[in-house]
Motif scaffolding. Structure first.
Motif, mmCIF file in Angstrom:
data_model
loop_
_atom_site.group_PDB
_atom_site.id
_atom_site.type_symbol
_atom_site.label_atom_id
_atom_site.label_comp_id
_atom_site.label_asym_id
_atom_site.label_seq_id
_atom_site.Cartn_x
_atom_site.Cartn_y
_atom_site.Cartn_z
ATOM 1 N N ALA A 46 17.463 46.700 29.830
ATOM 2 C CA ALA A 46 16.246 45.900 29.713
ATOM 3 C C ALA A 46 15.030 46.681 30.221
ATOM 4 C CB ALA A 46 16.415 44.600 30.497
ATOM 5 N N SER A 53 14.474 47.932 34.046
ATOM 6 C CA SER A 53 15.745 48.017 34.772
ATOM 7 C C SER A 53 15.865 49.337 35.550
ATOM 8 C CB SER A 53 16.924 47.846 33.808
ATOM 9 O OG SER A 53 16.836 48.756 32.737
ATOM 10 N N THR A 108 13.433 55.984 35.791
ATOM 11 C CA THR A 108 13.531 56.440 37.167
ATOM 12 C C THR A 108 14.893 57.093 37.409
ATOM 13 O OG1 THR A 108 12.283 54.446 37.704
ATOM 14 C CG2 THR A 108 13.129 55.710 39.557
ATOM 15 N N ASP A 139 6.650 56.381 32.163
ATOM 16 C CA ASP A 139 7.690 57.388 31.975
ATOM 17 C C ASP A 139 7.151 58.777 32.264
ATOM 18 O OD1 ASP A 139 9.526 55.555 31.275
ATOM 19 O OD2 ASP A 139 9.382 55.871 29.117
ATOM 20 N N LYS A 173 19.242 49.503 41.028
ATOM 21 C CA LYS A 173 18.579 48.643 42.023
ATOM 22 C C LYS A 173 19.645 48.044 42.934
ATOM 23 C CE LYS A 173 14.619 47.816 39.053
ATOM 24 N NZ LYS A 173 13.498 46.982 38.661
ATOM 25 N N ALA A 174 20.614 48.905 43.257
ATOM 26 C CA ALA A 174 21.708 48.494 44.133
ATOM 27 C C ALA A 174 21.221 48.259 45.563
ATOM 28 C CB ALA A 174 22.824 49.541 44.105
ATOM 29 N N ARG A 209 19.294 45.957 46.071
ATOM 30 C CA ARG A 209 19.012 44.518 46.047
ATOM 31 C C ARG A 209 20.311 43.723 46.168
ATOM 32 N NH1 ARG A 209 14.364 43.989 41.413
ATOM 33 N NH2 ARG A 209 12.768 45.103 42.597
#
Ligand SMILES: Nc1nc2c(ncn2[C@@H]2O[C@H](COP(=O)(O)OP(=O)(O)O)[C@@H](O)[C@H]2O)c(=O)[nH]1
Ligand SMILES: [Mg+2]
Length: 317
Positions: free
Chosen positions: A58, A61, A65, A100, A197-198, A200
């Motif tokens: 998505a 997401s 990065t 980007d 985004k671990a 979180r």
């Protein structure tokens, strides 16, 4: 150095590492038309060596990065990579692509990395045909890795990225509970899952949910790993790169790579054929025959099948 006018010279310069020549070649690909066609023909026989990696997920997401962090790891190992960022939802100068560029700025002066945001105006068949052509040109120009980043929101994007040799699906904590239109489509194409985004909450629950969804699907001989990452710190980037390499080795050893590539070129052929027929039908639809066919159809003198046949007869020449 001034750039050569003819395509062969331009390709040669691009292969030799001339960045402006490469940029010009990619602009031709992007623009479509006869020059793109010619480039496609000249590069086809030279392609088939690069390993292609699709990254989808998505918007927001963390694909770019994370990708930037993975590119850094691959570079440390001496690999050379070309990155194509495809985002049909944002135009060339749009925010996402600008983002980007900023994220990829770390690699700007690195000769071993080439980054290109792709727009596909003027292309017959749009993204579906422009992307494989772009990948093939980079492949033929000697880039051993071609990474394709695309937003996994629509069927077309999913198909494009799913056609890569290795497909990475990036999700975030909470994805397991989310209702997403093409969740099943993403489950199907993923060779590697990354919960980015671990940092979180909900990461381990999401990993478990994906595991369960995978267990429900038919087992293949490759069990997609479910990794966690924090794109912003680079945590998990090494493991992701290792998984990509492991998948490549697996596909090569089992012959799956050859099968996938044959299927891909076959799909592209079908797509080109369809687009060419559509274009010819559209051209006929403007002419006298078509007006006549439409009239007769409206008067119910001929049925839709007979009408289609009449038009198709005209294509045959
Ligand atoms: N908290 C957190 N934020 C992240 C992480 N990875 C990326 N982001 C942020 O998420 C936003 C979207 O990232 P981006 O790479 O542009 O996402 P893309 O649209 O999928 O390419 C940016 O503000 C990133 O800084 C992460 O692991 N944790
Ligand atoms: Mg992005």
């Amino acid at each position: 150095m001034t750039l050569p006018d003819e395509i062969d010279g331009l390709l040669e310069a691009a292969r030799g590492g001339h960045r402006r020549a490469l940029a010009r070649v990619m602009s031709y690909v992007e623009r479509g038309g006869s020059l793109a066609r010619e480039l496609g023909a000249l590069t086809f026989a030279l392609s088939g060596k690069a390993h292609t990696v699709g990254i989808t997920g998505a918007p927001g997401s963390g694909k770019s990065t994370l990708n930037s962090a993975v590119v850094a790891i691959a570079r440390e190992q001496g690999e050379r990579l070309a990155v194509l960022a495809i985002d049909p939802s944002s135009p060339f100068s749009g925010g996402a692509i600008l983002g980007d560029r900023v994220r990829m700025a770390d690699h700007t002066f690195d000769e071993g990395v080439y980054i290109r945001s792709m727009a596909t105006r003027g292309h017959l068949g749009g993204l579906t045909l422009a992307t494989p052509l772009a990948v093939r040109v980079l492949d033929a120009l000697g880039w051993p890795w071609v990474v394709i980043e695309t937003v996994g929101v629509g069927q077309v994007e999913t198909e494009i990225v799913g056609a890569a040799d290795t497909t990475v699906v990036v999700v975030n904590p909470g994805w397991g509970d989310s209702v997403q239109a093409n969740k099943a489509g993403l489950m199907e194409i993923a060779d590697i899952f990354v919960v980015n985004k671990a940092d979180r909450p909900g990461t381990s629950e999401t990993c478990r949910d994906i595991r369960q969804m995978l267990d429900l699907s038919a087992p293949g001989d490759w069990d997609p790993p479910i990794l966690t990452a924090v794109g912003t710190t680079g945590e998990g980037a090494t493991e992701l790169w290792d998984a990509v390499c492991a998948h490549r080795d697996h596909c090569t050893a089992t012959g799956e790579l050859t099968v996938r590539r044959a299927a891909r070129v076959e799909n592209e052929f079908a797509e080109v054929l369809r687009a060419s027929i559509d274009a010819r039908v559209a051209a006929i639809t403007d002419g006298d025959t078509a007006a006549n066919v439409h009239d007769r159809l409206a008067r119910r003198e001929i049925d839709p099948y007979a009408a289609a046949e009449l038009l198709l007869d005209d294509i045959g020449e």
